[in-house]
Design a protein around this motif. Sequence first.
Motif, PDB file in Angstrom:
ATOM      1  N   THR A   1     -11.807  -2.258  -8.255  1.00  0.00           N
ATOM      2  CA  THR A   1     -11.628  -1.947  -6.836  1.00  0.00           C
ATOM      3  C   THR A   1     -11.199  -0.501  -6.648  1.00  0.00           C
ATOM      4  OG1 THR A   1     -10.946  -4.249  -6.462  1.00  0.00           O
ATOM      5  CG2 THR A   1     -10.439  -2.654  -4.724  1.00  0.00           C
ATOM      6  N   GLU A   2     -10.249  -0.078  -7.462  1.00  0.00           N
ATOM      7  CA  GLU A   2      -9.710   1.283  -7.389  1.00  0.00           C
ATOM      8  C   GLU A   2     -10.782   2.338  -7.642  1.00  0.00           C
ATOM      9  OE1 GLU A   2      -6.019   3.559  -9.682  1.00  0.00           O
ATOM     10  OE2 GLU A   2      -7.197   2.046 -10.737  1.00  0.00           O
TER      11      GLU A   2
ATOM     12  N   THR B   1      -4.188   1.541  -3.707  1.00  0.00           N
ATOM     13  CA  THR B   1      -5.236   0.546  -3.928  1.00  0.00           C
ATOM     14  C   THR B   1      -4.971  -0.241  -5.198  1.00  0.00           C
ATOM     15  OG1 THR B   1      -6.858   1.931  -2.784  1.00  0.00           O
ATOM     16  CG2 THR B   1      -7.728   0.207  -4.228  1.00  0.00           C
TER      17      THR B   1
ATOM     18  N   PHE C   1       0.837  -1.207   0.000  1.00  0.00           N
ATOM     19  CA  PHE C   1       0.000   0.000   0.000  1.00  0.00           C
ATOM     20  C   PHE C   1       0.868   1.252   0.000  1.00  0.00           C
ATOM     21  CE2 PHE C   1      -2.998   3.127   1.639  1.00  0.00           C
ATOM     22  CZ  PHE C   1      -4.189   2.759   1.029  1.00  0.00           C
TER      23      PHE C   1
END
Length: 306
Positions: free
Chosen positions: A124-125, A88, A14
Amino acid sequence: MSAEKAPLPFGYTFMAGAIAGVSEILVMYPLDVVKTRVQLQTGKAAAGADTYNGMLDCFSKIIKNEGFSRLYRGITAPILMEAPKRATKFAANDKWGKFYRDLFGATQMTQGLSVLTGASAGATESFVVVPFELVKIRLQDKASAGRYNGMIDVVMKTVKNEGILAMYNGLESTLWRHILWNAGYFGCIFQVRQLMPKAETKQAQMTNDIIAGSVGGTIGTLLNTPMDVVKSRIQNTIKVAGQTPKYNWAWPAVATVAKEEGAAALYKGFIPKVLRLGPGGGILLVVYTGVMDFFRDMRDAKTAGL
């Protein structure tokens, strides 16, 4: 990202993604401003002080009429967005990669799994970036100078006038944009790395990453620019109760732009976008890989008791 290197905990992935994202945005942001301005310009013809005949004309007119600093207007939202966005992206790519390898019983990544993993990471991002993207687009618009007094003002006026859910205007088109870009980006990185000689030194690894990331960024941009055009227009549209926006859903908006302005209009802003995200994709990969290697060296030194 390499299967040959021992994995690091999620937090390190991350952090590396966040550092890579901020590095890229600081270098490439003016191209993003120009890209958005060109995309928001409707109609086939462009003439006069308030319209742009391509990337260089847009650059020169912004600097001449609004000042050089205008090329960095709205950068606060992207800076705040880039850390969670890129973090992300890379963290989700690693997690989805492991998920799909386990799901399909694969010991290593393949071209197909890389594309599927990238698309899933992009989806997801998207949920992270939509509010930031909306603020950025509205600040980058030329008309915003008299409408908004910075990032917080955009958020307050959007929520007050359009409702809290308006901060997620353009979610669908953003999903498509990020799915297409990440599928192309990570899929190409895998393929280019397979085709290139194995790196034996840090310098060779950096060269390979620059090439793989730049190719991936270019292909991703080719795939997703039409969705980026309609996303910009959807997010810059102020919704009025009882009125259906002209640009509302992604694919109908693509059809509207193509019908009214021609298919070429779906690639408005492509040159500044590809100039940013081609080399930008290389910067992302180089910084991400370098930071991850730094974290691995720290871990290995600690393990060795140094």
